[in-house]
Design a protein around this motif. Structure first.
Motif, PDB file in Angstrom:
ATOM      1  N   HIS A  71       0.815  -1.212   0.000  1.00  0.00           N
ATOM      2  CA  HIS A  71       0.000   0.000   0.000  1.00  0.00           C
ATOM      3  C   HIS A  71       0.851   1.266   0.000  1.00  0.00           C
ATOM      4  O   HIS A  71       0.334   2.350   0.043  1.00  0.00           O
ATOM      5  CB  HIS A  71      -0.914   0.013   1.229  1.00  0.00           C
ATOM      6  N   LEU A  72       2.189   1.080   0.011  1.00  0.00           N
ATOM      7  CA  LEU A  72       3.044   2.258   0.073  1.00  0.00           C
ATOM      8  C   LEU A  72       3.014   3.034  -1.219  1.00  0.00           C
ATOM      9  O   LEU A  72       2.963   2.453  -2.297  1.00  0.00           O
ATOM     10  CB  LEU A  72       4.499   1.835   0.343  1.00  0.00           C
ATOM     11  N   PRO A  73       3.064   4.375  -1.131  1.00  0.00           N
ATOM     12  CA  PRO A  73       3.174   5.166  -2.335  1.00  0.00           C
ATOM     13  C   PRO A  73       4.468   4.798  -3.067  1.00  0.00           C
ATOM     14  O   PRO A  73       5.504   4.608  -2.449  1.00  0.00           O
ATOM     15  CB  PRO A  73       3.254   6.607  -1.810  1.00  0.00           C
ATOM     16  N   ARG A  87      -1.074   5.185  -7.454  1.00  0.00           N
ATOM     17  CA  ARG A  87      -0.989   6.212  -8.482  1.00  0.00           C
ATOM     18  C   ARG A  87      -0.147   7.397  -8.033  1.00  0.00           C
ATOM     19  O   ARG A  87       0.016   8.345  -8.764  1.00  0.00           O
ATOM     20  CB  ARG A  87      -2.402   6.680  -8.845  1.00  0.00           C
ATOM     21  N   VAL A  88       0.340   7.366  -6.813  1.00  0.00           N
ATOM     22  CA  VAL A  88       1.102   8.509  -6.308  1.00  0.00           C
ATOM     23  C   VAL A  88       2.579   8.178  -6.190  1.00  0.00           C
ATOM     24  O   VAL A  88       2.966   7.024  -6.073  1.00  0.00           O
ATOM     25  CB  VAL A  88       0.590   8.971  -4.927  1.00  0.00           C
ATOM     26  N   GLY A  89       3.397   9.205  -6.213  1.00  0.00           N
ATOM     27  CA  GLY A  89       4.824   9.033  -6.057  1.00  0.00           C
ATOM     28  C   GLY A  89       5.226   9.251  -4.615  1.00  0.00           C
ATOM     29  O   GLY A  89       4.379   9.411  -3.752  1.00  0.00           O
ATOM     30  N   PRO A  90       6.521   9.265  -4.342  1.00  0.00           N
ATOM     31  CA  PRO A  90       6.979   9.495  -2.976  1.00  0.00           C
ATOM     32  C   PRO A  90       6.684  10.921  -2.530  1.00  0.00           C
ATOM     33  O   PRO A  90       6.430  11.787  -3.369  1.00  0.00           O
ATOM     34  CB  PRO A  90       8.489   9.244  -3.065  1.00  0.00           C
ATOM     35  N   PRO A  91       6.705  11.191  -1.212  1.00  0.00           N
ATOM     36  CA  PRO A  91       6.418  12.528  -0.721  1.00  0.00           C
ATOM     37  C   PRO A  91       7.338  13.562  -1.360  1.00  0.00           C
ATOM     38  O   PRO A  91       8.525  13.331  -1.529  1.00  0.00           O
ATOM     39  CB  PRO A  91       6.697  12.420   0.779  1.00  0.00           C
ATOM     40  N   GLY A  92       6.779  14.701  -1.740  1.00  0.00           N
ATOM     41  CA  GLY A  92       7.568  15.764  -2.323  1.00  0.00           C
ATOM     42  C   GLY A  92       7.651  15.672  -3.832  1.00  0.00           C
ATOM     43  O   GLY A  92       8.133  16.592  -4.497  1.00  0.00           O
ATOM     44  N   ALA A  93       7.188  14.575  -4.406  1.00  0.00           N
ATOM     45  CA  ALA A  93       7.279  14.381  -5.844  1.00  0.00           C
ATOM     46  C   ALA A  93       5.969  14.759  -6.526  1.00  0.00           C
ATOM     47  O   ALA A  93       5.681  14.293  -7.616  1.00  0.00           O
ATOM     48  CB  ALA A  93       7.614  12.927  -6.150  1.00  0.00           C
ATOM     49  N   HIS A  94       5.183  15.572  -5.874  1.00  0.00           N
ATOM     50  CA  HIS A  94       3.872  15.904  -6.399  1.00  0.00           C
ATOM     51  C   HIS A  94       3.905  17.214  -7.156  1.00  0.00           C
ATOM     52  O   HIS A  94       4.879  17.960  -7.091  1.00  0.00           O
ATOM     53  CB  HIS A  94       2.869  15.985  -5.258  1.00  0.00           C
ATOM     54  N   THR A  95       2.826  17.490  -7.843  1.00  0.00           N
ATOM     55  CA  THR A  95       2.763  18.699  -8.652  1.00  0.00           C
ATOM     56  C   THR A  95       2.270  19.886  -7.841  1.00  0.00           C
ATOM     57  O   THR A  95       2.778  20.159  -6.771  1.00  0.00           O
ATOM     58  CB  THR A  95       1.870  18.441  -9.879  1.00  0.00           C
TER      59      THR A  95
END
Lengths: 169, 58
Positions: B37-39, B45-53
Motif C-alpha cells: 500500500h506504500l506510495p 498512483r502517487v509518487g513518494p512525498p515531495g514528488a507531487h505537482t
C-alpha cells in the motif's frame, strides 16, 4: 516461579486493561480507516491519515507490546504456563503474529501520513493513497478470537502440558 | 480426559492453515504483502512525498 496472589491480581488487572485497551484503540483506528476508504474530502483525508499514524504509533503499538509482555508474565508466573494449555499457546501465537503484522503496518501508515502531510501533495494523490482497512478489520478479528479464548479457556493440554501434569503428580 | 488433541484445536488448526495458504496465494499473485500500500510501490498512483505537482487549494 509463581506470583504471589496480590501480585498476580495486579498483573492480571494490568493485562486485561492493556489488552482491552488494544481492542478499543483498534476500533478507533477502524473509524479513521473507514474515513480513509470512503471520503473524498481532501482535508478530512489528510487529517484522517495523520490521526491514524498518531493512534498507531502512540496508542496501538505501545498497548500491543505491553499486552504481549504482561501476557508472557501471566503465563510464566501462574499455573497456566505458556506452553501447557492449547488456549494459552494459541493466544500467544496469535498475539505474536498480530504484533508482528502491526509493526510492519506501522511503516506503511507512516508513509501514508507523510504524503498526507506534504503540502505539495495534490488532492488526487491524497485520495489515491488507499486504506489499511483489510488489515485493521483482520487485526480486530484476531484480537476478538484471543479475547474469547482467554474468557472461555477451552480445555486441552498440549503434549508438553500432559507430560508436566504427570510429573507434577 | 485430556487425551489427544481436542476437536476445537483441530478446527483452529484447519482454519489457520487455510488462512495461511490464502495469504501465500495472495503474496504469489502480488495482491498482498508488506509495503503493497506504500506510495511508489508500483501499485499506487502517487509518487513518494515531495514528488507531487501543484499544491492543493482549499
Amino acid at each position: 516461579m509463581r506470583m504471589r496472589p496480590g501480585v498476580r491480581q495486579s498483573a492480571l488487572a494490568a493485562h486485561i486493561a492493556l489488552s482491552v485497551g488494544w481492542v478499543g484503540a483498534v476500533a478507533a483506528y477502524i473509524a479513521l480507516d473507514v474515513v480513509a476508504a470512503t471520503s473524498n474530502d481532501v482535508q478530512l483525508l489528510r487529517a484522517g491519515y495523520l490521526a491514524m499514524d498518531l493512534v498507531v504509533r502512540f496508542v496501538i503499538v505501545p498497548l500491543a507490546l505491553a499486552s504481549l509482555l504482561t501476557g508472557l508474565l501471566m503465563g510464566v508466573g501462574t499455573k497456566w504456563g505458556l506452553f501447557r494449555h492449547y488456549w494459552v499457546l494459541i493466544s500467544l501465537l496469535l498475539t505474536v503474529v498480530a504484533t508482528a503484522v502491526l509493526l510492519a503496518e506501522t511503516r506503511t501508515i507512516g508513509r501514508l501520513a507523510e504524503v498526507a502531510a506534504d503540502p505539495a501533495a495534490t488532492g488526487d494523490s491524497v485520495r489515491a493513497l488507499g486504506t489499511t482497512l483489510v488489515h485493521s478489520i483482520g487485526g480486530m478479528a484476531v484480537l476478538l478470537v484471543i479475547l474469547v479464548l482467554n474468557v472461555y479457556k477451552p480445555r486441552g493440554l498440549t503434549r508438553y502440558g500432559r507430560r508436566r501434569a504427570t510429573q507434577d503428580v | 480426559m485430556d487425551e489427544g488433541t481436542p476437536r476445537w484445536v483441530k478446527v483452529f488448526g484447519i482454519v489457520g492453515v487455510v488462512v495461511v495458504l490464502a495469504l501465500v496465494v495472495l503474496l504469489l499473485v502480488g495482491g498482498h504483502g508488506p509495503g503493497r500500500h506504500l506510495p511508489g510501490d508500483g501499485t499506487s498512483r502517487v509518487g513518494p512525498p515531495g514528488a507531487h505537482t501543484a499544491p492543493e487549494h482549499g
